[in-house]
Design an enzyme around this catalytic site. Structure first.
Site, PDB file in Angstrom:
ATOM      1  N   SER A  11      -8.074  15.933  -7.916  1.00  0.00           N
ATOM      2  CA  SER A  11      -8.399  17.430  -7.489  1.00  0.00           C
ATOM      3  C   SER A  11      -7.119  17.927  -6.742  1.00  0.00           C
ATOM      4  CB  SER A  11      -9.514  17.293  -6.497  1.00  0.00           C
ATOM      5  OG  SER A  11      -9.117  16.504  -5.378  1.00  0.00           O
ATOM      6  N   ASN A  37     -17.643   8.760  -6.376  1.00  0.00           N
ATOM      7  CA  ASN A  37     -17.194   8.573  -4.798  1.00  0.00           C
ATOM      8  C   ASN A  37     -16.681   7.150  -4.608  1.00  0.00           C
ATOM      9  OD1 ASN A  37     -16.642   8.338  -2.232  1.00  0.00           O
ATOM     10  ND2 ASN A  37     -18.687   9.390  -1.565  1.00  0.00           N
ATOM     11  N   TYR A 127      -3.312   0.222   5.467  1.00  0.00           N
ATOM     12  CA  TYR A 127      -2.806   0.760   4.107  1.00  0.00           C
ATOM     13  C   TYR A 127      -1.889  -0.179   3.257  1.00  0.00           C
ATOM     14  CZ  TYR A 127      -0.514   4.634   1.108  1.00  0.00           C
ATOM     15  OH  TYR A 127      -0.229   5.330   0.307  1.00  0.00           O
ATOM     16  N   ALA A 129      -1.988  -3.522   3.397  1.00  0.00           N
ATOM     17  CA  ALA A 129      -2.943  -4.571   2.972  1.00  0.00           C
ATOM     18  C   ALA A 129      -3.437  -4.249   1.402  1.00  0.00           C
ATOM     19  CB  ALA A 129      -4.117  -4.956   3.799  1.00  0.00           C
ATOM     20  N   LYS A 131      -2.344  -1.597  -0.661  1.00  0.00           N
ATOM     21  CA  LYS A 131      -1.240  -1.551  -1.627  1.00  0.00           C
ATOM     22  C   LYS A 131      -0.632  -2.787  -2.045  1.00  0.00           C
ATOM     23  CE  LYS A 131      -1.672   2.966  -1.705  1.00  0.00           C
ATOM     24  NZ  LYS A 131      -2.304   3.646  -3.018  1.00  0.00           N
TER      25      LYS A 131
END
Ligand SMILES: NC(=O)c1ccc[n+]([C@@H]2O[C@H](COP(=O)([O-])OP(=O)(O)OC[C@H]3O[C@@H](n4cnc5c(N)ncnc54)[C@H](OP(=O)(O)O)[C@@H]3O)[C@@H](O)[C@H]2O)c1
Length: 220
Positions: A11, A37, A127, A129, A131
């Site tokens: 989006s 979702n 974040y 962790a 990635k």
């Protein structure tokens, strides 16, 4: 016949640029949040059931979230949501759709990771962790799926000009840009160009890689 891509998070931002780049050449299934979702397991299960019969050839796990917090302020909600969206959902989508790629003996999977899966910064515990986690998924799956001619890679953008970065005030964004050897943020289209190569027929041998695209940032 056009190959079929499943692309999440199209989006806005990097996902939108990937969709724009690829939509002529491929058929793209690009669910919005209402249809899929990623923070909700039932939604993921229903989506997989709905599209199980589609012969998906390529998965691009792009959607991701980052709510930076210091370790002592980290909320359970943030822990659960970030791990769910950035790590659990991509694994479940790959599990749900890899069957047709294995039958075909052809497939491509790209997981959008981050430089914070390579280097560290404050407030990025969670974040990072996810990635680092997705990079591990990429490497492990590259081994498992190489016999089926399915190539699996991570793409790790540096600071990119999307809503994710625009939460910062303009002075902070300017400071970030001046700290990047190229002197500017990446544009989402530049990330899309790399993804386009990794999923194409022309890529016949890159698998298990984590390709950093950051204007030289992590070299410093
Ligand atoms: N921008 C950067 O500097 C940067 C740097 C390194 C890595 N990345 C990574 O690149 C990827 C794309 O980031 P971006 O900067 O393009 O982000 P963005 O502009 O914030 O867009 C995030 C996308 O993910 C979707 N999304 C978020 N939560 C979702 C959920 N629960 N269910 C379904 N969709 C959800 C959003 O949908 P809605 O519109 O419905 O919210 C949106 O399409 C992420 O994995 C991010 O970690 C970005």
């Amino acid at each position: 016949m056009k190959k079929i891509i499943l692309l999440t998070g199209s989006s806005r931002g990097i996902g939108k640029a990937i969709k724009n780049k690829l939509e002529k050449k491929y058929k793209i299934i690009s669910p919005d949040r209402e249809e899929l979702n990623l923070s909700n397991d039932n939604s993921i299960d229903n989506f997989i059931k709905k599209y199980k019969k589609e012969k998906i050839n390529i998965i691009i796990n792009n959607a991701g979230i980052n709510h930076p917090q210091w370790i002592d302020e980290l909320s359970d909600e943030n822990i659960n949501e970030t791990i769910q969206v950035n790590l659990i959902a991509p694994i479940k989508l790959i599990r749900g759709f890899v069957g047709s790629m294995k039958k075909d003996k052809w497939g491509r999977i790209v997981n959008i990771s981050s430089i914070f899966g390579v280097i560290a910064r404050g407030k990025q515990v969670l974040y990072s962790a996810t990635k680092h986690g997705i990079n591990g998924v990429t490497q492990s799956l590259a081994l498992e799926l190489a016999p089926y001619n399915i190539l699996v890679n991570s793409v790790s953008p540096g600071f990119t000009n999307t809503d994710l970065i625009k939460v910062n005030p303009p002075e902070k964004i300017a400071a970030i840009a001046s700290d990047i050897p190229m002197g500017r943020l990446a544009e989402p289209e530049e990330i899309a160009n790399l993804v386009a190569f990794l999923i194409a027929e022309e890529n016949t041998y890159i698998t298990g890689a984590n390709i950093v695209i950051d204007g030289g940032f992590i070299c410093k």
